[in-house]
Design a protein around this motif. Structure first.
Motif, short mmCIF file in Angstrom:
data_model
loop_
_atom_site.label_atom_id
_atom_site.label_comp_id
_atom_site.label_asym_id
_atom_site.label_seq_id
_atom_site.Cartn_x
_atom_site.Cartn_y
_atom_site.Cartn_z
N LEU A 135 97.53 -23.00 -62.25
CA LEU A 135 96.27 -23.56 -62.72
C LEU A 135 96.03 -24.98 -62.24
O LEU A 135 94.89 -25.45 -62.21
CB LEU A 135 96.24 -23.55 -64.26
N ALA A 136 97.10 -25.67 -61.82
CA ALA A 136 96.94 -27.03 -61.31
C ALA A 136 96.08 -27.07 -60.06
O ALA A 136 95.50 -28.11 -59.72
CB ALA A 136 98.31 -27.65 -61.03
N GLY A 140 89.82 -20.77 -57.78
CA GLY A 140 90.02 -20.35 -56.41
C GLY A 140 90.84 -19.09 -56.36
O GLY A 140 90.97 -18.37 -57.36
N LYS A 141 91.44 -18.81 -55.20
CA LYS A 141 92.20 -17.59 -54.98
C LYS A 141 93.64 -17.92 -54.58
O LYS A 141 93.86 -18.85 -53.80
CB LYS A 141 91.54 -16.73 -53.90
N GLN A 142 94.58 -17.16 -55.10
CA GLN A 142 95.97 -17.30 -54.71
C GLN A 142 96.55 -15.91 -54.45
O GLN A 142 96.20 -14.95 -55.15
CB GLN A 142 96.79 -18.01 -55.80
N LEU A 169 94.95 -13.11 -57.07
CA LEU A 169 94.26 -13.45 -58.30
C LEU A 169 93.23 -14.53 -58.00
O LEU A 169 93.52 -15.48 -57.27
CB LEU A 169 95.23 -13.96 -59.37
N GLU A 170 92.05 -14.36 -58.56
CA GLU A 170 91.01 -15.37 -58.45
C GLU A 170 90.75 -15.96 -59.82
O GLU A 170 90.46 -15.23 -60.77
CB GLU A 170 89.72 -14.76 -57.90
N PHE A 171 90.91 -17.28 -59.93
CA PHE A 171 90.62 -17.97 -61.19
C PHE A 171 89.16 -18.41 -61.15
O PHE A 171 88.76 -19.23 -60.33
CB PHE A 171 91.55 -19.17 -61.36
#
Length: 239
Positions: A135-136, A140-142, A169-171
């Motif tokens: 979350l830092a 976006g996407k990881q 995962l997209e936040f």
């Protein structure tokens, strides 16, 4: 008492026009944070749609939420489907399973990197998995290449066996979410980049979880051919 236990109930419903809002299953879960930093998830899942599914899962996570071990028992179409025990070390993943189709199977998989998450198919676990996103880095996407499932089936209705894959995962961001269990500060995520990783690409899947470090499932919706909706309806804690 040095441990904390959270209990909840998730209702499964349909978003298909001809079945809008119709209950199609339910899940009862318990998350216990132990004094040694281990979190243990218990989940009993019921899918009513034919062939109906009953799944019981117990999975433990280390203090960094890497999987330690997991047991899965599965009934499909009112018939025993299989039972499996998975164990994980930094260098190896092991599975001992017996299922109706194939009998007893032993899997020993050498690892280049630790398995970051095991998807065992309870809906509460779809929220716990979101903990692996940093979350830092903000919205976006990881990408997460070192993951495993207990079944590649979208309903988790086969096996259980270990199936290696990666996905993203997209936040989306932080929101306030109201569900039957109450109103909560929430994190909104989307599962992405499953194409080529599964026998059939998973439809779009949005999940909202609590923004309190516990990653409790609040609600989720799956599009495409599935058109399903999931909502937290009860939540309690001994803390």
């Amino acid at each position: 008492m040095k441990h904390k236990t959270i209990r909840g109930t998730i209702r499964y419903t349909s978003n298909k026009p001809e079945r809008l809002g119709q209950e199609r299953g339910r899940e009862y879960f318990m998350l216990t944070d132990q004094a040694d930093g281990v979190r243990v998830m218990h989940a009993h899942c019921e899918i009513d749609d034919a062939p109906n599914v009953i799944r019981d899962v117990v999975m433990s996570l280390d203090p960094e939420w890497y999987p330690i071990d997991c047991s899965v028992r599965l009934t499909v179409g009112d018939k025993y489907e299989g039972t499996g025990l998975m164990r994980f070390s930094p260098t190896q993943a092991d599975c001992e399973t017996s299922n109706r189709r194939d009998g007893r199977i032993t899997q020993t998989i050498a690892l280049q990197e630790r398995v970051r998450w095991l998807g065992a198919h309870p809906i509460c676990g779809d929220a716990l998995c979101l903990r692996i996103y940093d979350l830092a880095q903000g919205p976006g996407k990881q990408a997460f290449p070192h993951l495993m499932l207990t079944s590649p089936d979208h309903r988790g209705a086969t096996g259980p066996m270990l199936f290696a894959l990666g996905f993203g995962l997209e936040f989306i961001g932080r929101e306030e979410v109201t569900v039957a269990a109450g109103t909560f500060p929430a994190l909104h995520f989307r599962y992405i980049d499953t194409a080529g990783e599964l026998p059939q690409e998973h439809p779009p899947y949005d999940v909202w979880c609590t923004d309190d470090g516990n990653y409790i499932f609040l609600k989720g919706c799956v599009g495409g051919y599935m058109q399903t909706y999931y909502e937290l309806v009860e939540l309690s804690s001994n803390a």
